[in-house]
Design a protein around this motif. Structure first.
Motif, PDB file in Angstrom:
ATOM      1  N   GLU A  44       6.666 -29.548 -17.052  1.00  0.00           N
ATOM      2  CA  GLU A  44       5.317 -30.296 -16.777  1.00  0.00           C
ATOM      3  C   GLU A  44       4.227 -29.791 -17.666  1.00  0.00           C
ATOM      4  OE1 GLU A  44       7.229 -29.036 -14.626  1.00  0.00           O
ATOM      5  OE2 GLU A  44       7.776 -30.730 -13.303  1.00  0.00           O
ATOM      6  N   PRO A  45       3.627 -28.510 -17.983  1.00  0.00           N
ATOM      7  CA  PRO A  45       2.877 -28.132 -18.978  1.00  0.00           C
ATOM      8  C   PRO A  45       3.245 -28.430 -20.284  1.00  0.00           C
ATOM      9  CG  PRO A  45       3.945 -26.298 -17.904  1.00  0.00           C
ATOM     10  CD  PRO A  45       4.595 -27.507 -17.131  1.00  0.00           C
ATOM     11  N   TYR A  46       4.380 -28.419 -20.757  1.00  0.00           N
ATOM     12  CA  TYR A  46       4.792 -28.677 -21.801  1.00  0.00           C
ATOM     13  C   TYR A  46       4.419 -30.246 -22.374  1.00  0.00           C
ATOM     14  CZ  TYR A  46       6.989 -24.617 -23.570  1.00  0.00           C
ATOM     15  OH  TYR A  46       7.218 -23.180 -23.914  1.00  0.00           O
ATOM     16  N   LEU A  47       4.847 -31.010 -21.218  1.00  0.00           N
ATOM     17  CA  LEU A  47       4.525 -32.416 -21.630  1.00  0.00           C
ATOM     18  C   LEU A  47       3.174 -32.665 -21.528  1.00  0.00           C
ATOM     19  CD1 LEU A  47       7.057 -34.275 -18.773  1.00  0.00           C
ATOM     20  CD2 LEU A  47       7.396 -34.040 -21.199  1.00  0.00           C
ATOM     21  N   TYR A  48       2.333 -32.195 -20.807  1.00  0.00           N
ATOM     22  CA  TYR A  48       0.958 -32.207 -20.730  1.00  0.00           C
ATOM     23  C   TYR A  48       0.420 -31.759 -22.234  1.00  0.00           C
ATOM     24  CZ  TYR A  48      -4.379 -31.131 -20.210  1.00  0.00           C
ATOM     25  OH  TYR A  48      -5.527 -31.210 -20.436  1.00  0.00           O
ATOM     26  N   GLU A  49       0.367 -30.620 -22.537  1.00  0.00           N
ATOM     27  CA  GLU A  49       0.102 -30.284 -23.748  1.00  0.00           C
ATOM     28  C   GLU A  49       0.558 -31.158 -25.184  1.00  0.00           C
ATOM     29  OE1 GLU A  49      -2.007 -28.282 -24.417  1.00  0.00           O
ATOM     30  OE2 GLU A  49      -2.081 -27.144 -22.376  1.00  0.00           O
ATOM     31  N   LEU A  50       1.859 -31.614 -24.912  1.00  0.00           N
ATOM     32  CA  LEU A  50       2.476 -32.288 -26.040  1.00  0.00           C
ATOM     33  C   LEU A  50       1.546 -33.719 -26.204  1.00  0.00           C
ATOM     34  CD1 LEU A  50       6.357 -31.208 -25.686  1.00  0.00           C
ATOM     35  CD2 LEU A  50       4.680 -30.886 -27.863  1.00  0.00           C
ATOM     36  N   PHE A  51       1.347 -34.295 -25.002  1.00  0.00           N
ATOM     37  CA  PHE A  51       1.253 -35.801 -25.112  1.00  0.00           C
ATOM     38  C   PHE A  51      -0.332 -36.175 -24.678  1.00  0.00           C
ATOM     39  CE2 PHE A  51       5.956 -35.744 -24.502  1.00  0.00           C
ATOM     40  CZ  PHE A  51       6.204 -36.495 -25.620  1.00  0.00           C
ATOM     41  N   HIS A  52      -1.110 -35.132 -24.158  1.00  0.00           N
ATOM     42  CA  HIS A  52      -2.303 -35.704 -23.540  1.00  0.00           C
ATOM     43  C   HIS A  52      -3.285 -35.941 -24.677  1.00  0.00           C
ATOM     44  CE1 HIS A  52      -3.755 -31.218 -24.635  1.00  0.00           C
ATOM     45  NE2 HIS A  52      -5.054 -31.849 -24.639  1.00  0.00           N
ATOM     46  N   ASN A  53      -3.006 -35.553 -25.823  1.00  0.00           N
ATOM     47  CA  ASN A  53      -4.050 -36.009 -26.845  1.00  0.00           C
ATOM     48  C   ASN A  53      -3.740 -37.436 -27.234  1.00  0.00           C
ATOM     49  OD1 ASN A  53      -5.211 -33.624 -27.253  1.00  0.00           O
ATOM     50  ND2 ASN A  53      -3.835 -33.004 -28.866  1.00  0.00           N
ATOM     51  N   TYR A  54      -2.591 -38.072 -26.840  1.00  0.00           N
ATOM     52  CA  TYR A  54      -2.451 -39.415 -27.020  1.00  0.00           C
ATOM     53  C   TYR A  54      -2.926 -40.248 -25.879  1.00  0.00           C
ATOM     54  CZ  TYR A  54       0.562 -37.027 -30.873  1.00  0.00           C
ATOM     55  OH  TYR A  54       0.922 -36.464 -31.583  1.00  0.00           O
ATOM     56  N   GLY A  55      -3.350 -39.604 -24.748  1.00  0.00           N
ATOM     57  CA  GLY A  55      -4.046 -40.534 -23.738  1.00  0.00           C
ATOM     58  C   GLY A  55      -3.302 -40.407 -22.510  1.00  0.00           C
ATOM     59  N   PHE A  56      -1.910 -39.912 -22.461  1.00  0.00           N
ATOM     60  CA  PHE A  56      -1.141 -40.035 -21.349  1.00  0.00           C
ATOM     61  C   PHE A  56      -1.317 -38.851 -20.391  1.00  0.00           C
ATOM     62  CE2 PHE A  56       1.308 -41.434 -25.171  1.00  0.00           C
ATOM     63  CZ  PHE A  56       1.846 -42.772 -24.485  1.00  0.00           C
ATOM     64  N   THR A  57      -1.656 -39.159 -19.179  1.00  0.00           N
ATOM     65  CA  THR A  57      -2.098 -38.414 -18.077  1.00  0.00           C
ATOM     66  C   THR A  57      -1.173 -38.613 -16.833  1.00  0.00           C
ATOM     67  OG1 THR A  57      -3.744 -40.280 -17.271  1.00  0.00           O
ATOM     68  CG2 THR A  57      -4.487 -38.741 -18.681  1.00  0.00           C
ATOM     69  N   GLU A  58      -0.553 -39.574 -16.848  1.00  0.00           N
ATOM     70  CA  GLU A  58       0.485 -39.656 -15.288  1.00  0.00           C
ATOM     71  C   GLU A  58       1.645 -39.134 -15.965  1.00  0.00           C
ATOM     72  OE1 GLU A  58      -0.417 -41.062 -12.714  1.00  0.00           O
ATOM     73  OE2 GLU A  58      -2.380 -41.596 -13.658  1.00  0.00           O
ATOM     74  N   TRP A  59       1.859 -37.769 -15.609  1.00  0.00           N
ATOM     75  CA  TRP A  59       2.799 -36.678 -16.031  1.00  0.00           C
ATOM     76  C   TRP A  59       4.220 -37.300 -15.101  1.00  0.00           C
ATOM     77  CZ3 TRP A  59       1.403 -35.906 -20.169  1.00  0.00           C
ATOM     78  CH2 TRP A  59       0.088 -35.581 -20.566  1.00  0.00           C
ATOM     79  N   ASN A  60       4.191 -37.458 -14.066  1.00  0.00           N
ATOM     80  CA  ASN A  60       5.406 -38.199 -13.411  1.00  0.00           C
ATOM     81  C   ASN A  60       6.041 -39.313 -14.203  1.00  0.00           C
ATOM     82  OD1 ASN A  60       5.124 -36.244 -11.377  1.00  0.00           O
ATOM     83  ND2 ASN A  60       4.034 -37.423  -9.924  1.00  0.00           N
ATOM     84  N   ASP A  61       5.085 -40.234 -14.595  1.00  0.00           N
ATOM     85  CA  ASP A  61       5.565 -41.398 -15.320  1.00  0.00           C
ATOM     86  C   ASP A  61       6.301 -41.009 -16.642  1.00  0.00           C
ATOM     87  OD1 ASP A  61       4.591 -42.925 -13.226  1.00  0.00           O
ATOM     88  OD2 ASP A  61       2.994 -43.574 -14.417  1.00  0.00           O
TER      89      ASP A  61
END
Length: 435
Positions: A260-277
């Motif tokens: 989960e934290p890896y997904l956040y750090e890797l993708f949040h700069n691209y605007g993705f915030t719904e981590w379950n999706d």
């Protein structure tokens, strides 16, 4: 404070010297003191004031005050009035967010149109603490806990090293006047409630609370750098660039733990915030996707494909018989030639009499088929894409040249046998894809 400010600029923000600076000035004590400090230090500043028209005569009085301040300091002032209520009626969000959007959009327009280098804002240490508490109350990661950054691209905040008390004391000591915004006393706004009710109690609990927060912020900032360095290393190994897209190997991504934290750090700069999706996408069927305001993340077999969402263009374009060069939607050159020359994937030779003008340029559709050059019989385009290992983004981006809706050319890939030059050909058309 002036000497401390000079030292801070010399050590932390030396790039501001000699640059053309746009100073956001509301007329409040923070921005007025920043204007005084910058001019005393000899920095090249221009004041910019926004009149949002939300407080009637009080708003107009702020604008007049800033214009007079500019005259007193000998610097230029730009001001602009906004119909904030009209903007709010057309866009969702709060008054504060609307004012922020309007303000920074105008500031960036000024930067570009007047060849300015940086925007200076008067955020200080107390503002950063308030932002920290707001983010903490809403739930956040290390970015939100790090407070307000000293620099975001062209936006610089030279007063973050100073407290609100430092600023007010400097203004009083030097007889500097300023305007008070009456809306700052309304506790209905979350930031004001934190400023007026919560922060004072925290400072009562511990007199050095603000200084301790700044020390903690420094530690968090250093931790953030360590995390970012690690994430950059992970991203460089996972994100494989192909043209204007990135492909991310799902098997390697799933080995990251905790994911989960890896997904956040890797993708949040691209605007993705719904981590379950995003997480669910890893085990979804090919063709499933999630989108942010700016990007698209698509599952395609064993990879995720990350692409920027671009403005959609018309699906069909006409190419008339007299066309020589076209640039939309792709760049093609048309020539009438005498003989067939050696060609590659970007060049085809066609029998003009077999074509029905105007030709069409379009994307592929379900059920499309063609007769691949050099082969007997027809082939579904979907099968051709599969055999050629097209990913889903590549299929969506592929242009087709058609005659009466029959595929003449899978542009840049494969021509159709039906339109080839043969012994009976009288006129030859050479078509070149300009990459």
């Amino acid at each position: 404070m002036l000497e401390h400010f000079k030292k801070h600029i010399d050590v932390s923000l030396p790039f501001l010297k000699g640059k053309r600076l746009l100073l956001a000035c509301s007329g409040g004590v923070d921005s007025v003191v920043l204007a005084h400090l910058c001019t005393k230090m000899g920095l090249n500043v221009t004041l910019a004031h926004c009149n949002f028209g939300l407080r009637g005569e009080e708003s107009d009085g702020d604008e007049t005050f800033v214009k007079n301040l500019g005259k007193a300091l000998g610097v230029e002032v730009w001001s602009k009035s906004f119909n904030t209520k009209d903007y709010l009626s057309k866009n969702k969000g709060s008054v504060q967010m609307a004012a922020r959007d309007l303000r920074y959009h105008w500031f960036k327009e000024l930067l570009e149109s007047h060849n300015l280098d940086y925007i200076l804002t008067a955020h200080h240490a107390d503002d950063s603490l308030e932002t920290f508490l707001i983010n903490l109350s809403r739930g956040t990661g290390i970015d939100g806990l790090s407070g307000i950054p000293e620099q975001n691209d062209s936006i610089v905040r030279p007063l973050l090293a100073f407290s609100r008390e430092d600023i007010v004391n400097y203004a009083n000591k030097h007889g500097i006047t300023w305007r008070e915004d009456s809306s700052n006393q309304h506790s209905k706004y979350l930031r004001n409630k934190i400023r007026l009710e919560i922060v004072p109690k925290l400072k009562q609990l511990h007199p050095t609370f603000l200084e301790n927060y700044r020390l903690t912020q420094g530690h968090l900032g250093q931790t953030k750098v360590l995390v970012q360095n690690h994430i950059d290393e992970i991203r460089s190994g996972l994100f494989k660039r192909e043209g204007d897209i990135y492909k991310i190997n799902i098997e390697k991504l799933e080995k990251l733990n905790p994911i989960e934290p890896y997904l956040y750090e890797l993708f949040h700069n691209y605007g993705f915030t719904e981590w379950n999706d995003v997480k669910d996408l890893l085990n979804a069927m090919s063709g499933k996707e999630v989108v942010s305001k700016t990007h698209r993340l698509l599952k395609d077999r064993d990879v995720l494909i990350l692409s920027e969402i671009k403005e959609q263009i018309a699906e069909r374009f006409l190419v008339f018989e007299d066309a020589k060069n076209i640039s939309t939607p792709i760049s093609l050159q048309f020539e009438q030639v005498e003989t067939v020359e050696k060609s590659d994937a970007n060049v085809i030779f066609l029998d003009k009499e077999k074509l029905n003008f105007p030709l069409q340029l379009r994307k592929w559709e379900k059920g499309d088929y063609f007769y691949p050059f050099g082969m007997l019989g027809k082939k579904k385009l979907s099968k051709y894409f599969k055999d050629e290992k097209f990913d889903m983004i590549s299929k969506e981006k592929q242009w087709l040249m058609c005659s009466n809706d029959q595929i003449v050319w899978v542009v840049g890939k494969r021509a159709d046998e039906r339109f080839k030059v043969d012994s009976s050909t009288q006129q030859i058309v050479k078509v070149t894809l300009i990459s």
